[in-house]
Design an enzyme around this catalytic site. Structure first.
Site, PDB file in Angstrom:
ATOM      1  N   GLY A 193       1.437  -7.677   1.202  1.00 23.81           N
ATOM      2  CA  GLY A 193       0.113  -7.157   1.510  1.00 23.81           C
ATOM      3  C   GLY A 193      -0.970  -7.838   0.711  1.00 23.81           C
ATOM      4  O   GLY A 193      -1.675  -8.731   1.190  1.00 23.81           O
ATOM      5  N   SER A 194      -1.093  -7.444  -0.570  1.00 24.00           N
ATOM      6  CA  SER A 194      -2.198  -7.952  -1.387  1.00 24.00           C
ATOM      7  C   SER A 194      -2.129  -9.469  -1.560  1.00 24.00           C
ATOM      8  O   SER A 194      -3.170 -10.133  -1.567  1.00 24.00           O
ATOM      9  CB  SER A 194      -2.225  -7.236  -2.738  1.00 24.00           C
ATOM     10  OG  SER A 194      -0.939  -7.227  -3.313  1.00 24.00           O
ATOM     11  N   MET A 224       1.044   6.606   6.231  1.00 24.89           N
ATOM     12  CA  MET A 224       1.176   7.541   5.098  1.00 24.89           C
ATOM     13  C   MET A 224       0.513   8.869   5.432  1.00 24.89           C
ATOM     14  O   MET A 224      -0.558   8.893   6.056  1.00 24.89           O
ATOM     15  CB  MET A 224       0.504   6.939   3.864  1.00 24.89           C
ATOM     16  CG  MET A 224       1.034   5.556   3.514  1.00 24.89           C
ATOM     17  SD  MET A 224       0.327   4.946   1.993  1.00 24.89           S
ATOM     18  CE  MET A 224       1.072   3.323   1.899  1.00 24.89           C
ATOM     19  N   HIS A 241       3.161  -5.618   9.586  1.00 30.41           N
ATOM     20  CA  HIS A 241       3.731  -4.447   8.908  1.00 30.41           C
ATOM     21  C   HIS A 241       2.648  -3.368   8.799  1.00 30.41           C
ATOM     22  O   HIS A 241       1.588  -3.596   8.213  1.00 30.41           O
ATOM     23  CB  HIS A 241       4.231  -4.860   7.522  1.00 30.41           C
ATOM     24  CG  HIS A 241       4.924  -3.767   6.777  1.00 30.41           C
ATOM     25  ND1 HIS A 241       6.263  -3.463   6.955  1.00 30.41           N
ATOM     26  CD2 HIS A 241       4.478  -2.895   5.834  1.00 30.41           C
ATOM     27  CE1 HIS A 241       6.600  -2.468   6.157  1.00 30.41           C
ATOM     28  NE2 HIS A 241       5.531  -2.093   5.473  1.00 30.41           N
ATOM     29  N   GLY A 254       3.121   4.056  -1.476  1.00 23.19           N
ATOM     30  CA  GLY A 254       1.859   4.794  -1.504  1.00 23.19           C
ATOM     31  C   GLY A 254       0.652   3.869  -1.586  1.00 23.19           C
ATOM     32  O   GLY A 254      -0.406   4.173  -1.037  1.00 23.19           O
ATOM     33  N   PHE A 255       0.838   2.737  -2.247  1.00 22.57           N
ATOM     34  CA  PHE A 255      -0.307   1.856  -2.468  1.00 22.57           C
ATOM     35  C   PHE A 255       0.104   0.393  -2.432  1.00 22.57           C
ATOM     36  O   PHE A 255       1.236   0.057  -2.786  1.00 22.57           O
ATOM     37  CB  PHE A 255      -0.945   2.156  -3.836  1.00 22.57           C
ATOM     38  CG  PHE A 255      -1.313   3.602  -3.990  1.00 22.57           C
ATOM     39  CD1 PHE A 255      -2.496   4.091  -3.452  1.00 22.57           C
ATOM     40  CD2 PHE A 255      -0.448   4.489  -4.615  1.00 22.57           C
ATOM     41  CE1 PHE A 255      -2.817   5.436  -3.559  1.00 22.57           C
ATOM     42  CE2 PHE A 255      -0.750   5.842  -4.725  1.00 22.57           C
ATOM     43  CZ  PHE A 255      -1.942   6.311  -4.194  1.00 22.57           C
ATOM     44  N   GLY A 256      -0.844  -0.450  -2.031  1.00 20.01           N
ATOM     45  CA  GLY A 256      -0.635  -1.886  -2.115  1.00 20.01           C
ATOM     46  C   GLY A 256      -0.956  -2.365  -3.529  1.00 20.01           C
ATOM     47  O   GLY A 256      -1.480  -1.601  -4.349  1.00 20.01           O
ATOM     48  N   GLY A 257      -0.619  -3.603  -3.812  1.00 22.96           N
ATOM     49  CA  GLY A 257      -1.026  -4.224  -5.067  1.00 22.96           C
ATOM     50  C   GLY A 257      -0.268  -3.779  -6.305  1.00 22.96           C
ATOM     51  O   GLY A 257      -0.721  -4.003  -7.422  1.00 22.96           O
ATOM     52  N   HIS A 263       6.216   1.270   9.316  1.00 23.49           N
ATOM     53  CA  HIS A 263       6.881   1.863   8.153  1.00 23.49           C
ATOM     54  C   HIS A 263       6.339   3.276   7.958  1.00 23.49           C
ATOM     55  O   HIS A 263       5.211   3.460   7.495  1.00 23.49           O
ATOM     56  CB  HIS A 263       6.585   0.953   6.945  1.00 23.49           C
ATOM     57  CG  HIS A 263       7.145   1.438   5.650  1.00 23.49           C
ATOM     58  ND1 HIS A 263       6.780   0.886   4.441  1.00 23.49           N
ATOM     59  CD2 HIS A 263       8.052   2.418   5.362  1.00 23.49           C
ATOM     60  CE1 HIS A 263       7.438   1.503   3.463  1.00 23.49           C
ATOM     61  NE2 HIS A 263       8.199   2.436   4.000  1.00 23.49           N
ATOM     62  N   ASP A 317       1.694   0.344   7.550  1.00 22.33           N
ATOM     63  CA  ASP A 317       2.077   1.406   6.616  1.00 22.33           C
ATOM     64  C   ASP A 317       1.441   2.729   7.017  1.00 22.33           C
ATOM     65  O   ASP A 317       0.224   2.898   6.933  1.00 22.33           O
ATOM     66  CB  ASP A 317       1.643   1.023   5.199  1.00 22.33           C
ATOM     67  CG  ASP A 317       2.519  -0.076   4.625  1.00 22.33           C
ATOM     68  OD1 ASP A 317       3.751   0.083   4.671  1.00 22.33           O
ATOM     69  OD2 ASP A 317       1.980  -1.090   4.155  1.00 22.33           O
ATOM     70  N   MET A 373      12.537  -0.653  -0.768  1.00 24.09           N
ATOM     71  CA  MET A 373      11.228  -0.602  -1.422  1.00 24.09           C
ATOM     72  C   MET A 373      11.347  -1.171  -2.833  1.00 24.09           C
ATOM     73  O   MET A 373      12.202  -0.751  -3.609  1.00 24.09           O
ATOM     74  CB  MET A 373      10.719   0.845  -1.515  1.00 24.09           C
ATOM     75  CG  MET A 373      10.313   1.470  -0.195  1.00 24.09           C
ATOM     76  SD  MET A 373       9.114   0.523   0.748  1.00 24.09           S
ATOM     77  CE  MET A 373       7.723   0.443  -0.390  1.00 24.09           C
ATOM     78  N   SER A 423       1.393  -6.867   5.311  1.00 27.30           N
ATOM     79  CA  SER A 423       1.087  -5.440   5.387  1.00 27.30           C
ATOM     80  C   SER A 423      -0.423  -5.275   5.518  1.00 27.30           C
ATOM     81  O   SER A 423      -1.178  -5.660   4.617  1.00 27.30           O
ATOM     82  CB  SER A 423       1.560  -4.736   4.117  1.00 27.30           C
ATOM     83  OG  SER A 423       0.867  -3.507   3.986  1.00 27.30           O
ATOM     84  N   ASP A 440       9.895  -4.696   0.464  1.00 23.82           N
ATOM     85  CA  ASP A 440       8.482  -4.329   0.577  1.00 23.82           C
ATOM     86  C   ASP A 440       7.934  -3.892  -0.777  1.00 23.82           C
ATOM     87  O   ASP A 440       8.392  -2.899  -1.338  1.00 23.82           O
ATOM     88  CB  ASP A 440       8.384  -3.178   1.601  1.00 23.82           C
ATOM     89  CG  ASP A 440       6.966  -2.712   1.855  1.00 23.82           C
ATOM     90  OD1 ASP A 440       6.019  -3.323   1.324  1.00 23.82           O
ATOM     91  OD2 ASP A 440       6.818  -1.728   2.607  1.00 23.82           O
ATOM     92  N   GLY A 441       6.933  -4.636  -1.272  1.00 23.13           N
ATOM     93  CA  GLY A 441       6.213  -4.214  -2.464  1.00 23.13           C
ATOM     94  C   GLY A 441       6.194  -5.239  -3.579  1.00 23.13           C
ATOM     95  O   GLY A 441       7.239  -5.650  -4.091  1.00 23.13           O
ATOM     96  N   GLY A 442       4.999  -5.720  -3.899  1.00 22.78           N
ATOM     97  CA  GLY A 442       4.836  -6.597  -5.060  1.00 22.78           C
ATOM     98  C   GLY A 442       5.395  -7.997  -4.901  1.00 22.78           C
ATOM     99  O   GLY A 442       5.669  -8.670  -5.892  1.00 22.78           O
ATOM    100  N   MET A 455       5.948   6.407   6.095  1.00 24.98           N
ATOM    101  CA  MET A 455       6.088   7.076   4.795  1.00 24.98           C
ATOM    102  C   MET A 455       5.542   8.482   4.982  1.00 24.98           C
ATOM    103  O   MET A 455       4.461   8.833   4.478  1.00 24.98           O
ATOM    104  CB  MET A 455       5.306   6.297   3.720  1.00 24.98           C
ATOM    105  CG  MET A 455       6.015   5.023   3.306  1.00 24.98           C
ATOM    106  SD  MET A 455       4.913   3.836   2.529  1.00 24.98           S
ATOM    107  CE  MET A 455       4.202   3.084   3.986  1.00 24.98           C
TER     108      MET A 455
HETATM  109  C1  DX5 Z   1       3.577   0.406  -0.176  1.00 24.08           C
HETATM  110  C2  DX5 Z   1       3.620  -0.193   1.189  1.00 24.08           C
HETATM  111  C3  DX5 Z   1       3.658  -1.678   1.197  1.00 24.08           C
HETATM  112  C4  DX5 Z   1       2.462  -2.328   0.541  1.00 24.08           C
HETATM  113  C5  DX5 Z   1       2.788  -3.738   0.202  1.00 24.08           C
HETATM  114  O1  DX5 Z   1       3.677   1.772  -0.070  1.00 24.08           O
HETATM  115  O2  DX5 Z   1       4.765   0.247   1.907  1.00 24.08           O
HETATM  116  O3  DX5 Z   1       3.851  -2.173   2.504  1.00 24.08           O
HETATM  117  O4  DX5 Z   1       1.324  -2.297   1.335  1.00 24.08           O
HETATM  118  O5  DX5 Z   1       1.705  -4.292  -0.436  1.00 24.08           O
HETATM  119  P1  DX5 Z   1       1.848  -5.299  -1.644  1.00 24.08           P
HETATM  120  O6  DX5 Z   1       2.481  -6.542  -1.078  1.00 24.08           O
HETATM  121  O7  DX5 Z   1       0.460  -5.495  -2.102  1.00 24.08           O
HETATM  122  O8  DX5 Z   1       2.733  -4.658  -2.673  1.00 24.08           O
HETATM  123 ZN    ZN Z   2       5.373  -0.810   3.802  1.00 18.71          ZN
END
Ligand code: DX5
Ligand code: ZN
Length: 219
Positions: free
Chosen positions: A196-197, A36, A32, A141-144, A65, A34, A136, A7, A174-176, A67
């Site tokens: 992502g992170s 928003m 990927h 909304g946010f990475g990490g 993606h 994102d 999800m 991501s 997707d996520g964490g 959002m």
């Molecule tokens: C969250 C995003 C994800 C996010 C994943 O809203 O849809 O794609 O960037 O990042 P990590 O892997 O850091 O959770």
């Molecule tokens: Zn995403």
């Protein structure tokens, strides 16, 4: 086969093109992206012009993606900009079936995303129409953010539902996701992993993508 989709939300936005070239060289399968809108989620990111510019630097497929509220108004623009897979959130679509048909009419792969609290029943009657379901594992909304453990069961239930229907669609999560939990996520049934992170904070991008693949379940 497990596919890895970094991501770019966690990339350095001052040099997005270089970051994408870097993940391509490191063995990523998709990019990927994102999107928003500050309404559906409390953050603002990327629009069609940026997607269009990034398309010039890579041959990797774009996994977009959305959002955003009212995705129907933007599907054509993201399609033209170079999206290959378009995910819309079930929570944002009043006429989900119609939205999916529009994405397919444009010649793109159609996917539906579900927030952690949204039940699988929201996609039960469109499973035959989609190419992928995006589960999800954080609130978008946010990475990490931290992976929500309870979602693993949801992935398993979706996998069972897909098998019971005798259809073949991808399950993206997707996520964490990191090298520690990717095994459980893929064992539960996910075959497309967003990260992502974990990927962008690593010193060595090839090494982290390799580690993610090695740690995934190969059954
Ligand atoms: C969250 C995003 C994800 C996010 C994943 O809203 O849809 O794609 O960037 O990042 P990590 O892997 O850091 O959770
Ligand atoms: Zn995403």
């Amino acid at each position: 086969m497990i596919k890895i989709a970094p991501s770019i939300l966690s990339a350095d936005f001052s040099k997005l093109g270089e970051e994408i070239v870097r993940i391509e060289k490191a063995g990523a399968d998709l990019v990927h992206i994102d999107v928003m809108d500050g309404h559906f989620v409390p953050n603002l990111t990327i629009g069609p012009p940026v997607v269009k510019s990034l398309k010039k630097v890579t041959g990797l497929p774009f996994d977009v993606h959305l959002m955003i509220d009212n995705p129907d108004s933007y599907i054509d623009a993201f399609s033209e900009a170079g999206a290959d897979i378009i995910s819309v959130h079930a929570e944002a679509c009043i006429h989900l079936h119609r939205t999916i048909q529009r994405i397919k009419q444009l010649g793109k792969k159609a996917a539906v995303a579900l927030n952690p609290a949204t039940p699988l029943s929201a996609v039960e009657w469109v499973l035959d129409d989609v190419d992928m379901i995006l589960i999800m594992s954080v609130n978008p909304g946010f990475g990490g953010q931290k992976y929500i453990e309870g979602v693993t069961r949801k992935i398993e239930l979706l996998k069972n539902l897909i098998e019971s229907r005798d259809i073949n669609i991808d399950i993206e999560v997707d996520g964490g996701i990191d090298t520690g939990n990717i095994y459980d996520v893929t064992k539960a049934g996910a075959n497309l992993i967003v990260s992502g992170s974990t990927i962008f904070s690593a010193e060595d991008t090839s090494k982290i993508i390799k580690e993610l693949r090695e740690n995934a379940c190969r059954e």
